[in-house]
Structures are given as structure tokens and as C-alpha cells.
Design a protein around this motif. Structure first.
Motif, PDB file in Angstrom:
ATOM      1  N   GLY A   1       0.819  -1.216   0.000  1.00  0.00           N
ATOM      2  CA  GLY A   1       0.000   0.000   0.000  1.00  0.00           C
ATOM      3  C   GLY A   1       0.848   1.259   0.000  1.00  0.00           C
ATOM      4  N   TRP A   2       1.951   1.230   0.725  1.00  0.00           N
ATOM      5  CA  TRP A   2       2.841   2.393   0.761  1.00  0.00           C
ATOM      6  C   TRP A   2       3.616   2.553  -0.540  1.00  0.00           C
ATOM      7  N   VAL A   3       3.869   1.451  -1.232  1.00  0.00           N
ATOM      8  CA  VAL A   3       4.460   1.537  -2.567  1.00  0.00           C
ATOM      9  C   VAL A   3       3.476   2.247  -3.502  1.00  0.00           C
ATOM     10  N   VAL A   4       2.202   1.928  -3.376  1.00  0.00           N
ATOM     11  CA  VAL A   4       1.187   2.593  -4.205  1.00  0.00           C
ATOM     12  C   VAL A   4       1.182   4.099  -3.926  1.00  0.00           C
ATOM     13  N   TYR A   5       1.229   4.498  -2.662  1.00  0.00           N
ATOM     14  CA  TYR A   5       1.257   5.928  -2.324  1.00  0.00           C
ATOM     15  C   TYR A   5       2.442   6.636  -2.985  1.00  0.00           C
ATOM     16  N   THR A   6       3.615   6.022  -2.855  1.00  0.00           N
ATOM     17  CA  THR A   6       4.855   6.728  -3.209  1.00  0.00           C
ATOM     18  C   THR A   6       5.372   6.476  -4.625  1.00  0.00           C
ATOM     19  N   LYS A   7       4.978   5.382  -5.236  1.00  0.00           N
ATOM     20  CA  LYS A   7       5.484   5.073  -6.580  1.00  0.00           C
ATOM     21  C   LYS A   7       4.401   5.172  -7.655  1.00  0.00           C
ATOM     22  N   CYS A   8       3.148   5.060  -7.243  1.00  0.00           N
ATOM     23  CA  CYS A   8       2.030   5.191  -8.189  1.00  0.00           C
ATOM     24  C   CYS A   8       1.306   6.519  -8.001  1.00  0.00           C
ATOM     25  N   PHE A   9       1.630   7.245  -6.942  1.00  0.00           N
ATOM     26  CA  PHE A   9       1.102   8.587  -6.659  1.00  0.00           C
ATOM     27  C   PHE A   9      -0.413   8.612  -6.492  1.00  0.00           C
ATOM     28  N   THR A  10      -0.924   7.621  -5.761  1.00  0.00           N
ATOM     29  CA  THR A  10      -2.362   7.525  -5.550  1.00  0.00           C
ATOM     30  C   THR A  10      -2.632   6.572  -4.383  1.00  0.00           C
ATOM     31  N   THR A  11      -3.879   6.212  -4.201  1.00  0.00           N
ATOM     32  CA  THR A  11      -4.257   5.193  -3.228  1.00  0.00           C
ATOM     33  C   THR A  11      -4.803   3.995  -3.992  1.00  0.00           C
ATOM     34  N   GLY A  12      -4.952   2.905  -3.285  1.00  0.00           N
ATOM     35  CA  GLY A  12      -5.493   1.712  -3.918  1.00  0.00           C
ATOM     36  C   GLY A  12      -5.953   0.715  -2.884  1.00  0.00           C
ATOM     37  N   VAL A  13      -6.557  -0.346  -3.373  1.00  0.00           N
ATOM     38  CA  VAL A  13      -6.993  -1.442  -2.511  1.00  0.00           C
ATOM     39  C   VAL A  13      -6.430  -2.741  -3.069  1.00  0.00           C
ATOM     40  N   THR A  14      -6.194  -3.677  -2.182  1.00  0.00           N
ATOM     41  CA  THR A  14      -5.645  -4.960  -2.584  1.00  0.00           C
ATOM     42  C   THR A  14      -6.664  -5.710  -3.424  1.00  0.00           C
ATOM     43  N   SER A  15      -6.234  -6.133  -4.593  1.00  0.00           N
ATOM     44  CA  SER A  15      -7.073  -6.926  -5.471  1.00  0.00           C
ATOM     45  C   SER A  15      -6.691  -8.407  -5.371  1.00  0.00           C
ATOM     46  N   GLU A  16      -5.388  -8.669  -5.288  1.00  0.00           N
ATOM     47  CA  GLU A  16      -4.865 -10.027  -5.111  1.00  0.00           C
ATOM     48  C   GLU A  16      -3.641  -9.975  -4.218  1.00  0.00           C
ATOM     49  N   LEU A  17      -3.465 -11.026  -3.441  1.00  0.00           N
ATOM     50  CA  LEU A  17      -2.278 -11.175  -2.603  1.00  0.00           C
ATOM     51  C   LEU A  17      -1.873 -12.637  -2.661  1.00  0.00           C
ATOM     52  N   ASN A  18      -0.806 -12.912  -3.366  1.00  0.00           N
ATOM     53  CA  ASN A  18      -0.331 -14.281  -3.547  1.00  0.00           C
ATOM     54  C   ASN A  18       0.969 -14.451  -2.784  1.00  0.00           C
ATOM     55  N   VAL A  19       0.890 -15.180  -1.665  1.00  0.00           N
ATOM     56  CA  VAL A  19       2.025 -15.334  -0.758  1.00  0.00           C
ATOM     57  C   VAL A  19       2.659 -16.703  -0.923  1.00  0.00           C
ATOM     58  N   LYS A  20       3.981 -16.732  -0.876  1.00  0.00           N
ATOM     59  CA  LYS A  20       4.730 -17.986  -0.833  1.00  0.00           C
ATOM     60  C   LYS A  20       5.579 -17.966   0.431  1.00  0.00           C
ATOM     61  N   TYR A  21       5.428 -19.000   1.237  1.00  0.00           N
ATOM     62  CA  TYR A  21       6.205 -19.134   2.461  1.00  0.00           C
ATOM     63  C   TYR A  21       7.382 -20.058   2.154  1.00  0.00           C
ATOM     64  N   LEU A  22       8.579 -19.527   2.250  1.00  0.00           N
ATOM     65  CA  LEU A  22       9.775 -20.242   1.836  1.00  0.00           C
ATOM     66  C   LEU A  22      10.446 -21.005   2.966  1.00  0.00           C
ATOM     67  N   ARG A  23      10.398 -20.441   4.164  1.00  0.00           N
ATOM     68  CA  ARG A  23      10.999 -21.068   5.344  1.00  0.00           C
ATOM     69  C   ARG A  23      10.357 -20.443   6.570  1.00  0.00           C
ATOM     70  N   PRO A  24      10.418 -21.137   7.716  1.00  0.00           N
ATOM     71  CA  PRO A  24       9.845 -20.547   8.931  1.00  0.00           C
ATOM     72  C   PRO A  24      10.539 -19.231   9.282  1.00  0.00           C
ATOM     73  N   LEU A  25       9.761 -18.308   9.773  1.00  0.00           N
ATOM     74  CA  LEU A  25      10.287 -17.015  10.221  1.00  0.00           C
ATOM     75  C   LEU A  25      10.205 -17.020  11.745  1.00  0.00           C
ATOM     76  N   TYR A  26      11.344 -17.284  12.370  1.00  0.00           N
ATOM     77  CA  TYR A  26      11.381 -17.455  13.822  1.00  0.00           C
ATOM     78  C   TYR A  26      11.352 -16.110  14.534  1.00  0.00           C
ATOM     79  N   ILE A  27      10.451 -15.994  15.453  1.00  0.00           N
ATOM     80  CA  ILE A  27      10.282 -14.762  16.224  1.00  0.00           C
ATOM     81  C   ILE A  27      11.528 -14.470  17.053  1.00  0.00           C
TER      82      ILE A  27
END
Length: 161
Positions: free
Chosen positions: A71-97
Motif C-alpha cells: 500500500g505504501w508503494v502505491v502511495y509513493t510510486k504510483c502517486f495515488t491510493t489503492g486497494v488490494t485486489s490479489e495477494l499471492n504469498v509464498k512461504y519459503l521457510r519458517p520465520l522465527y520470532i
């Protein structure tokens, strides 16, 4: 690297309570963003309350982090606002807290018509990529962003040089 100014901080609390970036949200992440020249990045120190399996950052939290930076990329690189249309996530390895501070990145790949394609990643404290996302945002015309979503214009996100 340039710090991104959060121009929404001055809004009344009831109007700005974003879980990702609002300092008004006590349960929020209070993320701050930086422009690294190619895109944006932020860092965050996960806590146990965001755990999925023991010591592993919940996958939904990882998706939230990448959606937020997108969303912040949209603000600063697209010069506007937007809403998420798709979010495709790939989990590659555990992210240990317990590993400590993580880095989240977002980069505009393509912007045409009303759609922006953004590539995001999350890196553990050792710099290893743990998850990635391709986020597609539907971007509003700037006129609508200003009127309905209080978009302040690109100059509000960067300090004057």
C-alpha cells in the motif's frame, strides 16, 4: 535511504487507525517506511503475540506486513491510493520470532491502467528470504484518491531537499 513521512499521523484517531502504520492503534505495528531507491523497506521486531506455531511468525501476519508495504508503494510510486485486489504469498521457510528484527521490502514491478503489481519480501535477521508476495492493487484515479481517501499528494511523503 530516505525516510518516508507518514502524512496521516495528524488525522483524528477515529479516522486513522490502520493496524499497519497508525501510531494511534495500540494493537498495531506502527511501521515506518524508507525509500531505498528501488522500492520501500521497513523493519519490525515480531513478538510472541503474533505467533502461529511455537516461535514462528503467523503466516497471516506475514501477509499483513507485505500487504501494508504494498500500500505504501502505491502511495509513493504510483502517486495515488489503492486497494488490494490479489495477494499471492509464498512461504519459503519458517520465520522465527526469536531471531529478532525482520526486514520487509516492496517494489513496484508494473503499473498500467488502474492496476499495480508489487513484489514484496520478508527477510529474517540473517538476511534470508522467508516469504514473498505478489500483490496486485487496484489504484484509484488521483482525483478520487484525494477526495475520498485523503491522498495528500506525493510531495507529502518526502522531505523537501
Amino acid at each position: 535511504m530516505k525516510k518516508i513521512i507518514n502524512p496521516f499521523v495528524g488525522f483524528p484517531e477515529e479516522d486513522y487507525h490502520c493496524i499497519g502504520c497508525s501510531p494511534h492503534n495500540k494493537s498495531g505495528l506502527n511501521l515506518q517506511f524508507f525509500d531505498n531507491g528501488e522500492g520501500l523497506e521497513t523493519s519490525w521486531n515480531p513478538e510472541n503475540k503474533y505467533m502461529g506455531y511455537k516461535n514462528v511468525l503467523h503466516g497471516g501476519m506475514q501477509a499483513l506486513l507485505m500487504d501494508e508495504i504494498g500500500g505504501w508503494v502505491v502511495y509513493t510510486k504510483c502517486f495515488t491510493t489503492g486497494v488490494t485486489s490479489e495477494l499471492n504469498v509464498k512461504y519459503l521457510r519458517p520465520l522465527y520470532i526469536s531471531s529478532g528484527e525482520i526486514k520487509i521490502t516492496g517494489k513496484l514491478i508494473h503499473f498500467e491502467g488502474n492496476f499495480a503489481k508489487i513484489e514484496c519480501g520478508i527477510y529474517n535477521a540473517d538476511g534470508k528470504k522467508c516469504s514473498t508476495a505478489e500483490v496486485i492493487y487496484y489504484c484509484f484515479p488521483e482525483k478520487i484518491s484525494v477526495k475520498k481517501y485523503h491522498y495528500p499528494g506525493i510531495e507529502a511523503f518526502y522531505e523537501k531537499e
